[in-house]
Design a protein around this motif. Structure first.
Motif, PDB file in Angstrom:
ATOM      1  N   TYR A  50       0.828  -1.204   0.000  1.00  0.00           N
ATOM      2  CA  TYR A  50       0.000   0.000   0.000  1.00  0.00           C
ATOM      3  C   TYR A  50       0.863   1.255   0.000  1.00  0.00           C
ATOM      4  CZ  TYR A  50      -3.342   3.526   1.569  1.00  0.00           C
ATOM      5  OH  TYR A  50      -4.113   4.640   1.677  1.00  0.00           O
ATOM      6  N   ASP A  51       0.935   1.906  -1.147  1.00  0.00           N
ATOM      7  CA  ASP A  51       1.737   3.122  -1.291  1.00  0.00           C
ATOM      8  C   ASP A  51       1.094   4.002  -2.351  1.00  0.00           C
ATOM      9  OD1 ASP A  51       3.670   4.998  -1.061  1.00  0.00           O
ATOM     10  OD2 ASP A  51       5.345   3.727  -1.646  1.00  0.00           O
ATOM     11  N   PRO A  52      -0.030   4.641  -2.005  1.00  0.00           N
ATOM     12  CA  PRO A  52      -0.793   5.392  -3.016  1.00  0.00           C
ATOM     13  C   PRO A  52      -0.098   6.650  -3.510  1.00  0.00           C
ATOM     14  CG  PRO A  52      -1.683   5.798  -0.830  1.00  0.00           C
ATOM     15  CD  PRO A  52      -0.643   4.719  -0.670  1.00  0.00           C
ATOM     16  N   ASN A  53       0.923   7.119  -2.795  1.00  0.00           N
ATOM     17  CA  ASN A  53       1.577   8.375  -3.166  1.00  0.00           C
ATOM     18  C   ASN A  53       2.844   8.183  -3.988  1.00  0.00           C
ATOM     19  OD1 ASN A  53      -0.300   9.970  -1.664  1.00  0.00           O
ATOM     20  ND2 ASN A  53       0.773   9.370   0.198  1.00  0.00           N
TER      21      ASN A  53
ATOM     22  N   SER B 261       1.471   6.627   4.749  1.00  0.00           N
ATOM     23  CA  SER B 261       1.186   5.294   4.210  1.00  0.00           C
ATOM     24  C   SER B 261       2.253   4.280   4.613  1.00  0.00           C
ATOM     25  CB  SER B 261       1.069   5.354   2.687  1.00  0.00           C
ATOM     26  OG  SER B 261       2.289   5.778   2.095  1.00  0.00           O
TER      27      SER B 261
ATOM     28  N   SER C 158       4.527   5.869  -7.405  1.00  0.00           N
ATOM     29  CA  SER C 158       4.299   4.947  -8.514  1.00  0.00           C
ATOM     30  C   SER C 158       5.569   4.163  -8.777  1.00  0.00           C
ATOM     31  CB  SER C 158       3.887   5.717  -9.770  1.00  0.00           C
ATOM     32  OG  SER C 158       3.711   4.836 -10.864  1.00  0.00           O
TER      33      SER C 158
END
Length: 298
Positions: free
Chosen positions: A29-32, A68, A34
């Motif tokens: 989980y690392d939405p910030n 995150s 890419s």
């Protein structure tokens, strides 16, 4: 999840598959940020791409509102709790395809230092438990040993040396964790593997020991040098063919030179470890048999 696994290992056992699936999902989980999709495949990794990735991460390190990494770290600690509380049967299951071992290995690209160190440490603990199970005959020796020899270990050694080289520009925590991992890999039945893999490890270890190395932006701390010497000694006394080690040493003369330089240090532990390394080298030229293996890490 971590508390349940650690404090109620028997009661939580039926739920372990679901807990592991959830932890592996949140570990990514690392939405910030890419990540390059090619990084998921170990065969696609390269030293240059990983070094560039680490250098590009600097712009993310000052984001105070990016929490995150805390989610990812909790997930990794849950996986670590599962590994530490696993019996021989569960340990074997963790090596299943797309399982814990493979997922942890894929997270070497983790951008947050705390999470990356935890990932490497969890993988080290899994390897130690597996080696212990293999030595005790409590695991599926043929399946896991073959998997480690033909698939897993070669990739891990390559990725470890890549991370070790890329991490020169970062804190020493990653370097130390990688050295622990390499020491554990040496205790596996096949050791580090073939001559090219051993040579790659020795080259990077020599760079850590060489305070004047251009690969390092600052002199290596004595504690890190001690760990690097420990890896070298484990390579010399581990499960490797003496002829292969002689070939590797001839290709990396800097490693012996840096060992001799370590004798001039003022820390007695560093001097003692350097002496142990140098004392192990003559045995490679006087005996054809494999040197006495180092004890399995506990």
């Amino acid at each position: 999840f971590e508390s349940f696994v650690r404090n109620c290992p028997v009661d939580v056992k039926p739920q372990l598959p679901a807990i592991i699936r959830s932890a592996l999902a949140f570990m990514k989980y690392d939405p910030n940020y890419s990540y390059d999709s090619d990084d998921e495949d170990d065969d696609g990794d390269s030293t240059d791409s990983m070094e560039e990735e680490y250098e590009d991460d600097d712009e993310y390190e000052d984001e105070d509102d990016d929490d995150s990494w805390k989610v990812r770290r909790c997930a990794i600690r849950t996986i670590c709790a599962v590994i530490e509380s696993s019996d021989a049967t569960t340990t074997a299951a963790l090596w299943a395809e797309d399982g814990v071992a493979e997922s942890l290995a894929a997270r070497f690209k983790e951008r947050e230092e705390n999470c990356r160190v935890d990932v490497i440490d969890a993988l080290t603990k899994l390897l130690r438990n597996t080696v212990r199970a293999l030595h005790n005959g409590n695991s599926d020796n043929s399946t896991i040993a073959t998997l480690m020899k033909e698939t897993y270990i070669p990739k891990r050694v390559k990725k470890s040396t890549t991370v070790l080289k890329a991490s020169f520009s970062r804190t020493e925590r990653t370097q130390t964790s990688i050295l622990y991992l390499l020491t554990t890999i040496c205790s596996t039945p096949q050791g580090l593997g073939s001559a090219p893999q051993i040579t790659a490890v020795l080259t990077h270890v020599a760079s850590l020991l060489d305070s004047n190395s251009s690969s390092s932006r600052s002199p290596t701390k004595k504690e890190l040098k001690l760990e690097a010497l420990g890896v070298f000694r484990t390579v010399l006394t581990g499960h490797h063919n003496p002829a292969t080690l002689r070939e590797c040493l001839s290709q990396t003369p800097l490693i012996e030179l840096t060992c001799r330089h370590a004798l001039q240090e003022d820390w007695y532990k560093l001097i003692a470890e350097a002496l142990r390394c140098l004392a192990a080298i003559p045995a490679l030229y006087t005996h054809t048999a494999t040197p006495t293996p180092t004890p399995t890490p506990t």
